[in-house]
Design a protein around this motif. Structure first.
Motif, PDB file in Angstrom:
ATOM      1  N   ALA A  79       0.862  -1.181   0.032  1.00  0.00           N
ATOM      2  CA  ALA A  79      -0.063   0.072  -0.061  1.00  0.00           C
ATOM      3  C   ALA A  79       0.939   1.254  -0.069  1.00  0.00           C
ATOM      4  O   ALA A  79       1.884   1.337   0.532  1.00  0.00           O
ATOM      5  CB  ALA A  79      -0.821   0.150   1.472  1.00  0.00           C
ATOM      6  N   SER A  80       0.295   2.354  -0.505  1.00  0.00           N
ATOM      7  CA  SER A  80       1.128   3.654  -0.626  1.00  0.00           C
ATOM      8  C   SER A  80       0.052   4.256   0.449  1.00  0.00           C
ATOM      9  O   SER A  80      -1.105   4.623   0.745  1.00  0.00           O
ATOM     10  CB  SER A  80       0.795   4.190  -2.067  1.00  0.00           C
ATOM     11  N   VAL A  81       1.206   4.794   1.822  1.00  0.00           N
ATOM     12  CA  VAL A  81       0.350   4.929   2.926  1.00  0.00           C
ATOM     13  C   VAL A  81       0.705   6.479   3.330  1.00  0.00           C
ATOM     14  O   VAL A  81       1.928   6.747   3.077  1.00  0.00           O
ATOM     15  CB  VAL A  81       0.665   4.182   4.251  1.00  0.00           C
ATOM     16  N   ARG A  82      -0.267   7.281   3.266  1.00  0.00           N
ATOM     17  CA  ARG A  82      -0.018   8.707   3.843  1.00  0.00           C
ATOM     18  C   ARG A  82      -0.554   8.935   5.352  1.00  0.00           C
ATOM     19  O   ARG A  82      -1.731   8.423   5.445  1.00  0.00           O
ATOM     20  CB  ARG A  82      -0.947   9.675   2.954  1.00  0.00           C
ATOM     21  N   VAL A  83       0.331   9.237   6.032  1.00  0.00           N
ATOM     22  CA  VAL A  83       0.053   9.443   7.601  1.00  0.00           C
ATOM     23  C   VAL A  83      -0.511  10.721   7.987  1.00  0.00           C
ATOM     24  O   VAL A  83       0.192  11.825   7.480  1.00  0.00           O
ATOM     25  CB  VAL A  83       1.415   8.815   8.473  1.00  0.00           C
ATOM     26  N   ILE A  84      -1.315  10.839   8.906  1.00  0.00           N
ATOM     27  CA  ILE A  84      -1.850  12.160   9.374  1.00  0.00           C
ATOM     28  C   ILE A  84      -1.923  11.825  10.860  1.00  0.00           C
ATOM     29  O   ILE A  84      -2.340  10.789  11.225  1.00  0.00           O
ATOM     30  CB  ILE A  84      -3.246  12.709   9.025  1.00  0.00           C
ATOM     31  N   MET A  85      -1.225  12.864  11.546  1.00  0.00           N
ATOM     32  CA  MET A  85      -0.989  12.723  12.837  1.00  0.00           C
ATOM     33  C   MET A  85      -1.789  13.997  13.785  1.00  0.00           C
ATOM     34  O   MET A  85      -1.548  15.216  13.204  1.00  0.00           O
ATOM     35  CB  MET A  85       0.362  12.763  13.501  1.00  0.00           C
ATOM     36  N   THR A  86      -2.330  13.819  14.829  1.00  0.00           N
ATOM     37  CA  THR A  86      -2.842  14.763  15.568  1.00  0.00           C
ATOM     38  C   THR A  86      -1.783  15.237  16.154  1.00  0.00           C
ATOM     39  O   THR A  86      -0.817  14.688  16.618  1.00  0.00           O
ATOM     40  CB  THR A  86      -3.863  14.542  16.393  1.00  0.00           C
ATOM     41  N   GLU A  87      -2.010  16.693  16.849  1.00  0.00           N
ATOM     42  CA  GLU A  87      -0.986  17.146  17.830  1.00  0.00           C
ATOM     43  C   GLU A  87      -0.762  16.268  18.836  1.00  0.00           C
ATOM     44  O   GLU A  87       0.382  16.055  19.259  1.00  0.00           O
ATOM     45  CB  GLU A  87      -1.678  18.620  18.259  1.00  0.00           C
ATOM     46  N   GLY A  88      -1.730  15.663  19.616  1.00  0.00           N
ATOM     47  CA  GLY A  88      -1.632  14.627  20.482  1.00  0.00           C
ATOM     48  C   GLY A  88      -0.594  13.645  20.126  1.00  0.00           C
ATOM     49  O   GLY A  88       0.276  13.185  21.052  1.00  0.00           O
ATOM     50  N   ALA A  89      -0.647  13.012  18.897  1.00  0.00           N
ATOM     51  CA  ALA A  89      -0.206  11.913  18.452  1.00  0.00           C
ATOM     52  C   ALA A  89       1.444  12.137  18.374  1.00  0.00           C
ATOM     53  O   ALA A  89       2.377  11.490  18.619  1.00  0.00           O
ATOM     54  CB  ALA A  89      -0.651  11.507  17.164  1.00  0.00           C
ATOM     55  N   THR A  90       1.601  13.378  17.899  1.00  0.00           N
ATOM     56  CA  THR A  90       3.090  13.764  17.649  1.00  0.00           C
ATOM     57  C   THR A  90       3.866  13.958  19.253  1.00  0.00           C
ATOM     58  O   THR A  90       5.042  14.174  19.348  1.00  0.00           O
ATOM     59  CB  THR A  90       3.329  15.258  17.233  1.00  0.00           C
ATOM     60  N   ARG A  91       3.067  13.944  20.459  1.00  0.00           N
ATOM     61  CA  ARG A  91       3.779  13.917  21.673  1.00  0.00           C
ATOM     62  C   ARG A  91       4.261  12.385  21.919  1.00  0.00           C
ATOM     63  O   ARG A  91       4.882  12.323  22.892  1.00  0.00           O
ATOM     64  CB  ARG A  91       2.730  14.227  22.851  1.00  0.00           C
ATOM     65  N   PHE A  92       3.550  11.511  21.427  1.00  0.00           N
ATOM     66  CA  PHE A  92       3.847  10.107  21.786  1.00  0.00           C
ATOM     67  C   PHE A  92       4.940   9.543  20.846  1.00  0.00           C
ATOM     68  O   PHE A  92       5.597   8.580  21.127  1.00  0.00           O
ATOM     69  CB  PHE A  92       2.451   9.224  21.684  1.00  0.00           C
ATOM     70  N   ILE A  93       4.821   9.928  19.290  1.00  0.00           N
ATOM     71  CA  ILE A  93       5.671   9.389  18.596  1.00  0.00           C
ATOM     72  C   ILE A  93       6.207  10.487  17.356  1.00  0.00           C
ATOM     73  O   ILE A  93       5.020  11.406  17.291  1.00  0.00           O
ATOM     74  CB  ILE A  93       5.115   8.059  17.849  1.00  0.00           C
ATOM     75  N   THR A  94       7.440  10.476  16.939  1.00  0.00           N
ATOM     76  CA  THR A  94       7.637  11.539  16.172  1.00  0.00           C
ATOM     77  C   THR A  94       7.241  11.208  14.790  1.00  0.00           C
ATOM     78  O   THR A  94       7.143   9.949  13.966  1.00  0.00           O
ATOM     79  CB  THR A  94       9.127  11.901  15.764  1.00  0.00           C
ATOM     80  N   PRO A  95       6.699  12.389  14.029  1.00  0.00           N
ATOM     81  CA  PRO A  95       6.224  12.110  12.475  1.00  0.00           C
ATOM     82  C   PRO A  95       7.539  11.665  11.665  1.00  0.00           C
ATOM     83  O   PRO A  95       7.085  11.075  10.695  1.00  0.00           O
ATOM     84  CB  PRO A  95       6.044  13.888  12.199  1.00  0.00           C
ATOM     85  N   LEU A  96       8.643  11.837  12.242  1.00  0.00           N
ATOM     86  CA  LEU A  96       9.835  11.433  11.428  1.00  0.00           C
ATOM     87  C   LEU A  96       9.827   9.921  11.278  1.00  0.00           C
ATOM     88  O   LEU A  96      10.128   9.251  10.060  1.00  0.00           O
ATOM     89  CB  LEU A  96      11.160  11.895  12.003  1.00  0.00           C
ATOM     90  N   THR A  97       9.352   9.396  12.570  1.00  0.00           N
ATOM     91  CA  THR A  97       9.300   7.866  12.241  1.00  0.00           C
ATOM     92  C   THR A  97       8.362   7.263  11.415  1.00  0.00           C
ATOM     93  O   THR A  97       8.554   6.530  10.530  1.00  0.00           O
ATOM     94  CB  THR A  97       8.821   7.156  13.780  1.00  0.00           C
ATOM     95  N   LEU A  98       7.246   7.785  11.486  1.00  0.00           N
ATOM     96  CA  LEU A  98       6.173   7.538  10.258  1.00  0.00           C
ATOM     97  C   LEU A  98       6.502   8.138   8.876  1.00  0.00           C
ATOM     98  O   LEU A  98       6.155   7.339   7.953  1.00  0.00           O
ATOM     99  CB  LEU A  98       4.508   8.180  10.916  1.00  0.00           C
ATOM    100  N   GLN A  99       7.257   9.131   8.750  1.00  0.00           N
ATOM    101  CA  GLN A  99       7.654   9.688   7.515  1.00  0.00           C
ATOM    102  C   GLN A  99       8.575   8.379   6.811  1.00  0.00           C
ATOM    103  O   GLN A  99       8.709   8.032   5.740  1.00  0.00           O
ATOM    104  CB  GLN A  99       8.346  10.843   7.704  1.00  0.00           C
ATOM    105  N   THR A 100       9.590   8.099   7.880  1.00  0.00           N
ATOM    106  CA  THR A 100      10.564   7.110   7.334  1.00  0.00           C
ATOM    107  C   THR A 100       9.889   5.851   6.712  1.00  0.00           C
ATOM    108  O   THR A 100      10.043   5.197   5.846  1.00  0.00           O
ATOM    109  CB  THR A 100      11.438   6.821   8.356  1.00  0.00           C
TER     110      THR A 100
END
Ligand code: CTP
Length: 407
Positions: free
Chosen positions: A34-55
């Motif tokens: 799958a081609s996955v596009r990740v959207i994170m809420t402000e709260g989610a970014t407190r628990f895990i970094t966008p960089l992890t999901l981007q990678t």
């Protein structure tokens, strides 16, 4: 080929401790093509970094609805349109509440409102939050709109409680996504009504007459219809089982309640399945106060209940121009299956009758399996050997879908 090749999935991550598990989910979806596009809420970014999901997703992660990087498109609309499926995992009580009420105040909820693709929600929260009436109402509202839930599991919660609320395993969520995107969908676009459980006929405030129906066959039919792409309403009388997620559940007690609930929906559904065990009789008088014992014997007078299946047949005859539901009846017998089943099919004017001999081991009330003979107007259509109720349900829907498409 990988099962999700060519599919675009928007993965929404909201702010709960289980957000870290979304990384495993993302990685699994990507590994399935799958081609996955990740959207994170402000709260989610407190628990895990966008960089992890981007990678892991190999795409930029969206967190801010105003952070428009590509001037050629409006990002939340572009992603919503591109999605074959949207998954929200973990979904907090907050995001579920916003979804149910049409609130769009960040990138995730705005995209969810703009998306027309199917949505899978995997909730994760404290057990008391999951059981809060507001959350239950929101979940039911979303389920009625066709949102599919991958229910949380039971176990040790991060807050210290043991109970229900733990995010379903990433593997299970990925499998639900794959099933949705690649499985057979013979009921896509159809609305179906399934009745299940045993009706309760009240004698007085503390006593009633009911039957042994477990509701399992009706629930299996509702679940299979949901997975086959239908929008499902489950009219549910007495049962100890938990109804499947992703379907609208309407609770009723008596045959009269069920009669009203079913008839009110005729004209707006494509199929009705009467898997419920409806009491043929109810007490003539329903006492408002508890009956006190008096003589040595007590005679209870019973009167006939409406026959719901028959009423559907009569409704179809009386409304020739309207959307006539394909009707499937059930016949639980202890012998002479063919004779009784074909008689009921003709008398109640249904399109299919699923008959089972409840005296056979592995068939009927309370079991997880069933043995069924499906009859149509032409006679025996198919004998389904001893199988899990879910498999029996799938076969019934396959037969029904073929006939509905032919009509
Ligand atoms: N049914 C119904 N309303 C009733 C009784 C039955 O809709 N009041 C439906 C059941 O849900 C089932 C089908 O009719 O789909 C057959 O139910 P069953 O109890 O086997 O049939 P009856 O007509 O009640 O026949 P009998 O009890 O005499 O076998």
């Amino acid at each position: 080929m990988k099962p999700l090749t060519g599919k675009t999935i928007v993965l929404g991550i909201s702010g709960g401790i289980a957000a870290y598990k979304a990384a495993t989910l993302c990685s699994r979806l990507v590994s399935w093509g799958a081609s996955v596009r990740v959207i994170m809420t402000e709260g989610a970014t407190r628990f895990i970094t966008p960089l992890t999901l981007q990678t892991l997703s190999r795409h930029p992660v969206a967190t801010d609805v105003f952070d428009e990087r590509d001037a050629a498109v409006v990002q939340h609309i572009d992603w919503a349109d591109a999605a074959d499926l949207v998954i929200v995992a973990p979904a907090t009580a907050n995001v579920i509440g916003k979804m149910a009420n049409g609130i769009a105040d960040d990138m995730l909820t705005t995209t969810l409102l703009a998306a027309t693709a199917p949505i899978i929600v995997a909730p994760a929260m404290n057990v008391h939050m999951w059981e809060h009436p507001a959350v239950i109402e929101n979940v039911n509202k979303l389920a009625a709109r066709g949102v599919r839930f991958v229910e949380p599991g039971t176990g040790q919660l991060a807050c210290g409680y043991v109970g229900k609320g733990r995010l379903a395993e990433p593997e299970e969520i990925a499998e639900a996504a794959a099933a949705w995107l690649t499985g057979p969908r013979p009921l896509a676009g159809r609305k179906v009504l399934v009745t299940a459980g045993g009706t309760v006929e009240r004698i007085d405030p503390v006593r009633y007459i009911t039957n042994d129906s477990s509701g399992k066959m009706g629930f299996a039919l509702a679940e299979a219809a949901r997975d086959y792409g239908a929008e499902v309403t489950l009219i549910c009388a007495k049962t100890d089982e938990k109804p499947p997620g992703g379907v609208e559940v309407v609770r009723v007690q008596s045959a009269a309640d069920m009669h009203e609930a079913v008839l009110r929906r005729l004209g707006a559904v494509d199929a009705v399945v009467k898997a419920a065990a409806v009491a043929d009789y109810r007490p003539a008088v329903r006492h408002d106060a508890k009956i006190k014992k008096s003589g040595e014997t007590l005679t209870l007078e019973l009167v006939r209940n409406p026959d719901i299946l028959q009423a559907i047949g009569e409704w179809k005859e009386a409304h020739p121009g309207e959307r006539a539901p394909f009707t499937i009846g059930f016949a639980a017998e202890t012998g002479d299956l063919e004779k009784y089943a074909t008689d009921k099919l003709a008398r109640k004017k249904c399109d299919l009758i699923v008959a089972n001999d409840v005296s056979q081991p592995g068939a009927g009330f309370g079991t997880d399996t069933n043995i069924a003979s499906v009859f149509g107007p032409e006679g025996l259509v198919e004998s389904i050997p001893l199988s899990a109720k879910r498999q029996v349900a799938e076969r019934i829907w396959q037969l029904a879908a073929e006939r509905m498409n032919r009509a």
